[in-house]
Design an enzyme around this catalytic site. Structure first.
Site, mmCIF file in Angstrom:
data_model
loop_
_atom_site.group_PDB
_atom_site.id
_atom_site.type_symbol
_atom_site.label_atom_id
_atom_site.label_comp_id
_atom_site.label_asym_id
_atom_site.label_seq_id
_atom_site.Cartn_x
_atom_site.Cartn_y
_atom_site.Cartn_z
ATOM 1 C CG MET A 30 -1.876 -1.209 1.183
ATOM 2 S SD MET A 30 -3.435 -0.932 2.027
ATOM 3 C CE MET A 30 -2.876 -0.643 3.676
ATOM 4 N N GLY A 36 11.220 -2.840 5.658
ATOM 5 C CA GLY A 36 10.485 -4.111 5.628
ATOM 6 C C GLY A 36 10.147 -4.486 4.187
ATOM 7 C CG HIS A 37 7.302 -2.185 2.053
ATOM 8 N ND1 HIS A 37 7.127 -1.068 2.829
ATOM 9 C CD2 HIS A 37 6.106 -2.826 2.036
ATOM 10 C CE1 HIS A 37 5.872 -1.022 3.248
ATOM 11 N NE2 HIS A 37 5.236 -2.067 2.798
ATOM 12 C CD GLN A 61 -5.908 -3.725 2.830
ATOM 13 O OE1 GLN A 61 -5.752 -4.165 1.703
ATOM 14 N NE2 GLN A 61 -4.975 -3.862 3.762
HETATM 15 O O1 PAF Z 1 0.004 -5.639 3.783
HETATM 16 C C1 PAF Z 1 -0.423 -4.762 3.021
HETATM 17 O O2 PAF Z 1 0.213 -3.745 2.766
HETATM 18 C C2 PAF Z 1 -1.792 -4.960 2.373
HETATM 19 O O3 PAF Z 1 -2.677 -5.591 3.236
HETATM 20 C C3 PAF Z 1 -1.743 -5.679 1.006
HETATM 21 C C4 PAF Z 1 -1.238 -7.101 1.137
HETATM 22 C C5 PAF Z 1 -0.842 -4.911 0.064
HETATM 23 C C6 PAF Z 1 -3.142 -5.721 0.391
HETATM 24 O O4 PAF Z 1 -3.657 -4.441 0.182
#
Ligand code: PAF
Length: 283
Positions: A30, A36-37, A61
Site C-alpha cells: 500500500m 520491511g518492504h 480493507q
Molecule cells: O500488507 C499490506 O500492505 C496490504 O494488506 C496488502 C497485502 C498490500 C493488500 O492491500
C-alpha cells in the site's frame, strides 16, 4: 524501472514476459515503503528474473472509521526507493480500475478471517483477500512476497491461494525491526514521542516470554499470555487488543504449549494499532 498505470499495459507486458519464460516475483503493497518492504524486494530480486511491486491503498480493507483517507501516500519517495532496490516494474492501479462502479465480487476466507485482527476489523481480511486475488490475476507471478509482521494476513493469503488454486508460491519474509525492536510499519508514524519509546516493549515482552517458556518449560498459553500482558501494562500505556497463542498454520487457539506456536498481539497506542508476533518451537 518501468512505471505502469493501466491494466491494459500491465497485461501486455506480462504476456511478453511469459513468452520469454521469465519468472516473476511480486510484492503487493500500500506504499509508504520502508526497510520491511525493501527486504521483500531483495528476496524477490534474488529469486526471480523480474520483480513487480504494486502500490495501491486498498479501500475495501479499511473500516469506515479507519485511516483510509489519512494513510500516507508517498509516490515520489516510494518510486525512488523501489528504483534503488532495482524493482523492474512498479504498478500503480487506481480505485476506478480495480473497483469500477458496477463491482460486485469479493473473496472471503472463512473462520480465520474473523479472529485476532479480524475480530475488531470487520471485513478487513475480505478486502485483503479480494485485492490480493485480483492482483495475482493481473500480475500472474510465480512467487508472492509477504511480511511475517502481518502473520495472520500471510496465513489467510496462503489459504486463499490453496483454496482457489492460484499457481503461485508464497514466501513469508522475517520481520524487520528498529534498533530497539519495534517492528517496522507505516503506522509507526502515528506514534507520539512517548508512545514510540514505550512501543519497544512489544518485542521485548514477546522475546522475554519466549526465553522463559523455553528455559522454565512453561506449559500453558495462559501463563505465557499473562507474562506478556504484565510486561506491556507495566512498561507502557498501550491498550491491548489481543494477545493469543495460535497454531502457525491454521491460527487455531493453543492452550498447551507444544510444538510450533505463534504468539501474536495487537496493541493500540493512541491512533496507532501495532502488531507483532514471535514463533516458539517447543519440544
Ligand atoms: O500488507 C499490506 O500492505 C496490504 O494488506 C496488502 C497485502 C498490500 C493488500 O492491500
Amino acid at each position: 524501472m518501468q512505471t505502469i498505470r493501466s491494466i491494459f499495459h500491465l497485461k501486455k507486458i506480462i504476456t511478453q514476459l511469459k513468452q520469454k519464460n521469465k519468472t516473476i516475483g511480486f510484492i503487493p503493497t500500500m506504499g509508504d515503503l520502508h526497510e520491511g518492504h525493501c527486504s521483500l524486494m531483495r528476496n524477490s530480486r534474488r529469486e526471480n528474473d523480474i520483480t513487480i511491486l504494486s502500490i495501491f491503498v486498498n479501500p475495501t480493507q479499511f473500516g469506515p472509521k479507519e485511516d483510509f483517507t489519512k494513510y500516507p501516500r508517498e509516490e515520489k519517495k516510494d518510486k525512488l526507493l523501489a528504483k534503488k532496490e532495482k524493482v523492474d516494474i512498479i504498478f500503480f492501479p487506481t480505485e476506478e480500475m480495480l473497483y469500477p462502479k458496477d463491482y460486485l465480487t469479493y473473496i472471503e476466507t472463512l473462520n480465520i478471517s474473523t479472529i485476532l485482527c479480524g475480530k475488531n476489523r470487520n471485513n478487513h481480511f475480505k478486502g485483503v483477500t479480494t485485492i490480493v486475488g485480483k492482483l495475482l490475476n493481473l500480475v500472474e507471478p510465480n512467487k508472492i512476497y509477504l511480511g511475517q509482521k502481518d502473520a495472520q494476513q500471510a496465513i489467510i493469503v496462503k489459504q486463499m491461494i490453496k483454496d482457489l488454486n492460484f499457481s503461485v508460491t508464497t514466501k513469508v519474509c522475517p520481520i524487520i525491526r528498529e534498533k530497539d525492536g519495534l517492528a517496522l510499519s507505516s503506522r509507526n508514524k502515528y506514534l507520539s514521542k512517548k508512545d514510540r519509546l514505550e512501543a519497544s516493549i512489544l518485542h521485548k515482552a514477546l522475546k522475554d516470554t519466549k526465553k522463559e517458556v523455553l528455559a522454565k518449560n512453561i506449559k500453558t498459553s495462559k501463563k505465557a499470555k499473562a507474562k506478556i500482558k504484565s510486561l506491556i501494562t507495566k512498561f507502557s500505556s498501550g491498550k491491548i487488543d489481543y494477545i493469543e497463542c495460535v497454531n502457525t498454520k491454521n491460527l487455531e487457539n493453543i492452550t498447551n504449549l507444544n510444538g510450533k506456536i505463534l504468539i501474536a498481539l495487537a496493541v493500540k497506542f493512541g491512533k496507532a494499532r501495532l502488531l507483532d508476533n514471535i514463533t516458539i518451537n517447543k519440544k
